[in-house]
Write a protein that holds these residues in place. Sequence first.
Motif, PDB file in Angstrom:
ATOM      1  N   GLY B 349      75.054 -56.749   2.307  1.00 17.46           N
ATOM      2  CA  GLY B 349      75.894 -55.641   2.784  1.00 17.46           C
ATOM      3  C   GLY B 349      75.438 -55.153   4.153  1.00 17.46           C
ATOM      4  N   PHE B 350      74.139 -54.994   4.305  1.00 18.94           N
ATOM      5  CA  PHE B 350      73.616 -54.545   5.601  1.00 18.94           C
ATOM      6  C   PHE B 350      73.864 -55.600   6.673  1.00 18.94           C
ATOM      7  N   THR B 351      73.670 -56.862   6.300  1.00 15.88           N
ATOM      8  CA  THR B 351      73.892 -57.925   7.276  1.00 15.88           C
ATOM      9  C   THR B 351      75.345 -57.914   7.731  1.00 15.88           C
ATOM     10  N   GLU B 352      76.268 -57.709   6.760  1.00 15.34           N
ATOM     11  CA  GLU B 352      77.692 -57.689   7.114  1.00 15.34           C
ATOM     12  C   GLU B 352      77.987 -56.503   8.032  1.00 15.34           C
ATOM     13  N   ALA B 353      77.409 -55.337   7.696  1.00 13.35           N
ATOM     14  CA  ALA B 353      77.656 -54.153   8.517  1.00 13.35           C
ATOM     15  C   ALA B 353      77.111 -54.333   9.929  1.00 13.35           C
ATOM     16  N   GLY B 354      76.075 -55.160  10.043  1.00 11.36           N
ATOM     17  CA  GLY B 354      75.464 -55.339  11.351  1.00 11.36           C
ATOM     18  C   GLY B 354      75.959 -56.574  12.073  1.00 11.36           C
ATOM     19  N   ALA B 355      76.894 -57.298  11.429  1.00 11.80           N
ATOM     20  CA  ALA B 355      77.334 -58.566  11.994  1.00 11.80           C
ATOM     21  C   ALA B 355      77.842 -58.396  13.420  1.00 11.80           C
ATOM     22  N   GLU B 356      78.572 -57.295  13.654  1.00 15.19           N
ATOM     23  CA  GLU B 356      79.117 -57.082  14.991  1.00 15.19           C
ATOM     24  C   GLU B 356      78.231 -56.176  15.822  1.00 15.19           C
ATOM     25  N   GLY B 357      77.090 -55.822  15.267  1.00 15.13           N
ATOM     26  CA  GLY B 357      76.213 -54.867  15.938  1.00 15.13           C
ATOM     27  C   GLY B 357      75.640 -55.411  17.234  1.00 15.13           C
ATOM     28  N   ALA B 358      75.132 -54.495  18.022  1.00 19.20           N
ATOM     29  CA  ALA B 358      74.500 -54.868  19.282  1.00 19.20           C
ATOM     30  C   ALA B 358      73.017 -54.587  19.153  1.00 19.20           C
ATOM     31  N   PRO B 359      72.173 -55.469  19.725  1.00 19.46           N
ATOM     32  CA  PRO B 359      70.746 -55.148  19.651  1.00 19.46           C
ATOM     33  C   PRO B 359      70.487 -53.834  20.376  1.00 19.46           C
ATOM     34  N   MET B 360      69.589 -53.063  19.826  1.00 23.38           N
ATOM     35  CA  MET B 360      69.234 -51.815  20.487  1.00 23.38           C
ATOM     36  C   MET B 360      68.698 -52.153  21.872  1.00 23.38           C
ATOM     37  N   PRO B 361      69.166 -51.462  22.916  1.00 26.14           N
ATOM     38  CA  PRO B 361      68.688 -51.820  24.253  1.00 26.14           C
ATOM     39  C   PRO B 361      67.178 -51.677  24.337  1.00 26.14           C
ATOM     40  N   ALA B 362      66.543 -52.660  24.956  1.00 26.50           N
ATOM     41  CA  ALA B 362      65.091 -52.616  25.063  1.00 26.50           C
ATOM     42  C   ALA B 362      64.672 -52.346  26.490  1.00 26.50           C
ATOM     43  N   ILE B 363      65.634 -52.040  27.355  1.00 26.58           N
ATOM     44  CA  ILE B 363      65.265 -51.782  28.749  1.00 26.58           C
ATOM     45  C   ILE B 363      64.485 -50.473  28.814  1.00 26.58           C
ATOM     46  N   PRO B 364      63.552 -50.351  29.766  1.00 20.39           N
ATOM     47  CA  PRO B 364      62.716 -49.143  29.801  1.00 20.39           C
ATOM     48  C   PRO B 364      63.549 -47.880  29.993  1.00 20.39           C
ATOM     49  N   GLU B 365      64.696 -48.030  30.627  1.00 17.20           N
ATOM     50  CA  GLU B 365      65.576 -46.877  30.827  1.00 17.20           C
ATOM     51  C   GLU B 365      65.953 -46.244  29.498  1.00 17.20           C
ATOM     52  N   MET B 366      65.907 -47.046  28.423  1.00 18.66           N
ATOM     53  CA  MET B 366      66.331 -46.535  27.117  1.00 18.66           C
ATOM     54  C   MET B 366      65.451 -45.367  26.676  1.00 18.66           C
ATOM     55  N   SER B 367      64.176 -45.412  27.068  1.00 19.31           N
ATOM     56  CA  SER B 367      63.284 -44.341  26.626  1.00 19.31           C
ATOM     57  C   SER B 367      63.685 -43.021  27.263  1.00 19.31           C
ATOM     58  N   ALA B 368      64.395 -43.101  28.389  1.00 17.28           N
ATOM     59  CA  ALA B 368      64.839 -41.870  29.038  1.00 17.28           C
ATOM     60  C   ALA B 368      66.079 -41.321  28.347  1.00 17.28           C
ATOM     61  N   VAL B 369      66.697 -42.152  27.507  1.00 18.78           N
ATOM     62  CA  VAL B 369      67.994 -41.780  26.947  1.00 18.78           C
ATOM     63  C   VAL B 369      67.856 -40.920  25.691  1.00 18.78           C
ATOM     64  N   TRP B 370      66.985 -41.340  24.776  1.00 16.31           N
ATOM     65  CA  TRP B 370      66.968 -40.744  23.431  1.00 16.31           C
ATOM     66  C   TRP B 370      66.911 -39.224  23.416  1.00 16.31           C
ATOM     67  N   GLY B 371      65.909 -38.667  24.107  1.00 17.73           N
ATOM     68  CA  GLY B 371      65.695 -37.223  24.050  1.00 17.73           C
ATOM     69  C   GLY B 371      66.919 -36.442  24.495  1.00 17.73           C
ATOM     70  N   PHE B 372      67.455 -36.807  25.650  1.00 18.72           N
ATOM     71  CA  PHE B 372      68.619 -36.094  26.186  1.00 18.72           C
ATOM     72  C   PHE B 372      69.831 -36.283  25.284  1.00 18.72           C
ATOM     73  N   TRP B 373      69.977 -37.497  24.817  1.00 20.30           N
ATOM     74  CA  TRP B 373      71.140 -37.878  24.024  1.00 20.30           C
ATOM     75  C   TRP B 373      71.209 -37.006  22.770  1.00 20.30           C
ATOM     76  N   GLY B 374      70.097 -36.969  22.048  1.00 19.92           N
ATOM     77  CA  GLY B 374      70.054 -36.190  20.814  1.00 19.92           C
ATOM     78  C   GLY B 374      70.281 -34.716  21.085  1.00 19.92           C
ATOM     79  N   ALA B 375      69.601 -34.199  22.132  1.00 20.68           N
ATOM     80  CA  ALA B 375      69.717 -32.772  22.433  1.00 20.68           C
ATOM     81  C   ALA B 375      71.175 -32.423  22.758  1.00 20.68           C
ATOM     82  N   ALA B 376      71.822 -33.268  23.565  1.00 19.98           N
ATOM     83  CA  ALA B 376      73.197 -32.976  23.965  1.00 19.98           C
ATOM     84  C   ALA B 376      74.142 -33.068  22.773  1.00 19.98           C
ATOM     85  N   GLU B 377      73.982 -34.073  21.930  1.00 22.43           N
ATOM     86  CA  GLU B 377      74.863 -34.202  20.774  1.00 22.43           C
ATOM     87  C   GLU B 377      74.682 -33.022  19.832  1.00 22.43           C
TER      88      GLU B 377
END
Lengths: 522, 405
Positions: B349-377
Amino acid sequence: MALTTSTAPAVTGGRRGLGVGFLVKLVVVGLADALGLYGVLTSLATEQWGILVFLVAILAVVNWAYFSRRAVAAKYLVPGVIFLFAYQIFAIGYTGYVAFTNYGDGHNSTKSDAIEQISMQNEVRVEGSASYPLTVVAQGERLGFAVVVDGEAQLGAPDQPLAPAPDATVAGEQVEAVPGWETLRFVDIASRQAEVTALRVALSDDPADGSLRTQDASTAFVAVPALQYDAEADAFVDTADGTVYTPSERGNFVSEDGEALSPGWRVGVGFDNFGAMVADARMAGPFVQIFLWTFAFAFLSVVTTFALGIFLAVTFNDQRLRGRRIYRSLFILPYAFPGFLSALVWAGMLNDRFGYINVVLFGGADIPWLTDPVLAKASVILVNLWLGFPYMFLICTGALQAVPADLVDAARIDGAGRWQIFRNVTLPFVMVTVTPLLISSFAFNFNNFALIYMLTGGGPNFVGTPYVVGHTDVLISMVYSVAFESGSKQYGVASALSLLIFVMVGVISWLGFRRARRLEEI
Amino acid sequence: MKMRRSILMLGAIGASLTLAACAAGPQEGPAGGDEKLTLWVDPNRFVEMQPLVEAYQEESGVEVELVEKAVEDIGPDFVAQVPTGEGPDLIISAHDGLGEWVKNGVVAPIEFADKAEEFLPAAAQAVAYDGQFYGVPLALENVALVRNDDLLSDTKATTFDELIEEGRSAGTEFPVLIQQGEQSDPYHMYPLQSSFGAQVFEQNADGSYTSELAMGGEAGHAWAEYLAKLGEEGVLDIAVDGAVAGQAFGDGKSPYIITGPWGIPGMQEAGIDFTVLPVPSAGGEAAQPFVGVSAIFISAKSENPVLANDFAVNYLSTEAAQDLLYETSKRSPALVASADKVDDPVIAGFTEAGAEGAPMPAIPEMSAVWGFWGAAEAQIIDGQVDPIEGWDALVDNIQGAIDAG
């Protein structure tokens, strides 16, 4: 220790000689020296020069202090001073050093590490090239690679490009042995790993063809460096288009177009970090707010807890009250729990929708205790009042015992009311004892990280700031956010802020204690 | 007097000991030639990796020492320790720190191009960065929709709005649970956000990420307004954090929850009858969850590069190793051959749900995203800011952080 004293029965007291005491000293200092020497050798091996110098100095001081006849005071001071240096001065000094560098993500090591890493990351396998089962061979110190190319055994070494080795024995796709060379087994390779992975065997005399290399000593592939380090010019050159990357002042190799290679390395940046908070217009406003709130929070925390503490202390000091001990013990309870745990529990109780306060006390009201800027600040103060008043209650109760009863009686006879007695007799006496504690309480709350972090996490957050900081953040929790939570870690900026906090607390304490001294003279 | 002197001596010993401890560097070096690798793992992986490590030692004679590290410490400690030479030879961690490690120069590239095709595409993409491979993927993880079969037995909804309606028909306290908290939870909500076409970063044709933000603009605004709507209707509530959500689902207060494989053991313990489904789209496009890939990486300063490569690249990428890992971990294997053998309906079931998923971005810029993203949402869900303004400020902030970084 008990042993040494009991087995030294009647050594001539006071006289220094070759008594048991001296032997014990000799053995113990000898042990200390041996350990110190071990440390010196280790730091020599790992090239930690700072530690080496420090250890040598300490060993010299320790030996001098305990074998000199004149250094009586030093015998007592040396251990403490050493620990002071190791744990306090070093930490402060190091923070001070970091504050003037760009230490942080992308700049966390030395330049030579950066060069090594950039070279490693940019040596790419030639596209579409095959990989070969590899045999690592050796002639003493000299290593070589043997592979089968197009059915023919070939051999190469660092100083000799790949060339046919017709007399080699081949088993399938892999070379088994080459005359004149020793075939290395997995076990042999394990002790020469760095050499094996560092080995490059050129395919031909033309470096553009690339070279054979390996990572696991069992397969080789053809790789070419995309970026070549030129040690003489101290620059990286792109082998494809000739772009030159030179070292910049900010600790990166940068091309003329401004494109920087990562990783960079640590460099000094002067006072940049100290201005970082106000240099960015989006941060200046929130920074001033956090700055003022830190003072307000520390001040209000002290005032509220002290007010409640002394009120309860005076009230429960009254002889006529029954069961005073039980009440007093109950008051101490909040002080008995670890503060951060209480803060977490309070965070749960103040939850908008599911917290005990809203659900039970306010009948399901939706009061945003921790999500409205003003209410969140009030909540922080109130929770800190709950956490802090027992301490004030304790010290005030203690201080009250020092108020002379006859002075209070005399005031009463003179017709002073309760309030007058409290203001003019009790309070001055209490203040003399309590003021230094109030100052230290102020300093403690100024840096009360655990409460803020556990209760609100600094939130509610400011909108649109370049760091994730909020209305209830105090300076120290802001430092944490800058250093660890706001994406790219910036230890330099965080250290600069820490230093500023250190200076501020120092100045406030100094001013406070000066006032306290004057109070005592009254 | 003598007594006191001996106390002082003890002090001196203590001081020397302390300093010696400070100075003591890595003792095991090439001199000893002891064949031993140090591998940092989190407490869960510790148990899972034990049989693999033993199997490898039997095969090659190389001992792998497992060192347990808290999940949240592995990445930061790796970055801090490698430059000092005190780091491990290898770590197992989620792949999303990769960009930061490359930026800090603490992880070594590996030769993996030949083997990459044998792995699931998302898994192989996840361990590649800037044209180089850096890790061997071990298992995949993503969120999915989990249904409490006792409350609802059938899911017909094709959109998220229909799902909310269905959830309401169950007459429970919550129509659907998505964990939030004071800082919201962009990770759990990403299938919904991506269904509006508001991906975090632009992707290249090969699936790798550029550092160009894709969250802004029309798509981002549409998602922000949808968030505000869900907040207003009470479907999302920042007071519902992970603990509250898990508890509520366990108590039968909602027919649906969006969660990952880590939420499953709790449900099984609580004796809930459940089914794992893909998350329906909210904005019309495919709902892509983030696929997290746990992988093994080699330290740039490992003193045992050959052994480390042999263990990670040559051994852990084999079908036998991946099969063994699946047996101990029950997580979706990254190797296609091993993944094909999985017949557990939950993992499927999880594999099916993730079949179209995208790998979580691993670029260093991603670390700048999480904090702001969560706070804004969180601010948008809670109605503290206008959704459009809040979202634009978020995009500006992230862009600013990326430019500054």
